[in-house]
Scaffold this active site. Structure first.
Site, short mmCIF file in Angstrom:
data_model
loop_
_atom_site.label_atom_id
_atom_site.label_comp_id
_atom_site.label_asym_id
_atom_site.label_seq_id
_atom_site.Cartn_x
_atom_site.Cartn_y
_atom_site.Cartn_z
N GLY A 57 -1.23 1.91 -8.62
CA GLY A 57 -1.56 0.84 -9.55
C GLY A 57 -3.01 0.40 -9.50
N HIS A 58 -3.80 0.94 -8.57
CA HIS A 58 -5.19 0.48 -8.38
C HIS A 58 -6.13 1.65 -8.28
CE1 HIS A 58 -8.56 -1.79 -6.52
NE2 HIS A 58 -7.99 -2.83 -7.09
N PHE A 59 -6.47 2.31 -9.19
CA PHE A 59 -6.11 2.31 -10.60
C PHE A 59 -5.63 3.72 -10.91
CE2 PHE A 59 -9.46 -0.88 -10.08
CZ PHE A 59 -8.82 -1.99 -10.58
N ILE A 64 -9.09 3.52 -6.57
CA ILE A 64 -10.07 2.84 -5.72
C ILE A 64 -9.29 2.03 -4.69
CG2 ILE A 64 -11.88 1.09 -5.64
CD1 ILE A 64 -12.57 1.86 -8.53
#
Length: 157
Positions: A57-59, A64
């Site tokens: 989810g990041h990203f 990252i």
């Protein structure tokens, strides 16, 4: 803490870390600690891989490592060296207290080897403050000051 209450350890592998830190997957954020100088300074190592759950989810298109996890890895390194110096049979618990002056300079991505340099800058009773610098390939990617309280296992219950 006097030398009589400390052990001497120059490096800590994952088994040593699992013995002193309560963190487990997916929140154990250091793989090894080297260059340990008592509870004064050390360098934690975090091998960043795409398999870590936060990257979904990041990203998704450009993974990252979240800055908050870099700071947590710094704090785990500082806490671990404090606990590793205690004599066997005197377990302790580290409570993360403060984060000051956090700055993020560059993204940390899968494939990076994150070096977490921690140095004690202040101690009062059972509270220690550490200056922390995170680097990848010799380039500073983040920095912060973290403080933690160390209590005995009996005090934490």
């Amino acid at each position: 803490m006097s030398d009589a209450n400390q052990t001497k350890l120059e490096a800590a592998d994952i088994q040593d870390l699992l013995a002193v830190l309560p963190h487990r997957y997916p929140f154990l954020l250091i793989d090894r600690i080297v260059d340990i100088d008592g509870d004064v300074s050390a360098t934690g190592i975090k091998n960043v891989t795409i398999n870590e759950p936060h990257f979904t989810g990041h990203f998704p298109e450009k993974p990252i490592m979240p800055g908050v996890l870099i700071v947590e890895a710094m704090a785990q390194t500082a806490g671990a060296i404090s606990l590793l110096q205690r004599k066997t049979g005197r377990p302790g618990v580290v409570y993360f207290m403060t984060i000051d002056n956090a700055k993020f300079r560059r993204p940390v991505i899968p494939g990076d080897r994150l070096l977490l340099h921690v140095k004690k800058i202040k101690q009062r009773a059972n509270i220690s403050k550490y200056e922390c610098i995170a680097e990848v390939d010799g380039v500073k990617v983040a920095e912060a000051e973290v403080a933690a309280m160390i209590s005995t296992a009996e005090e934490s219950q």
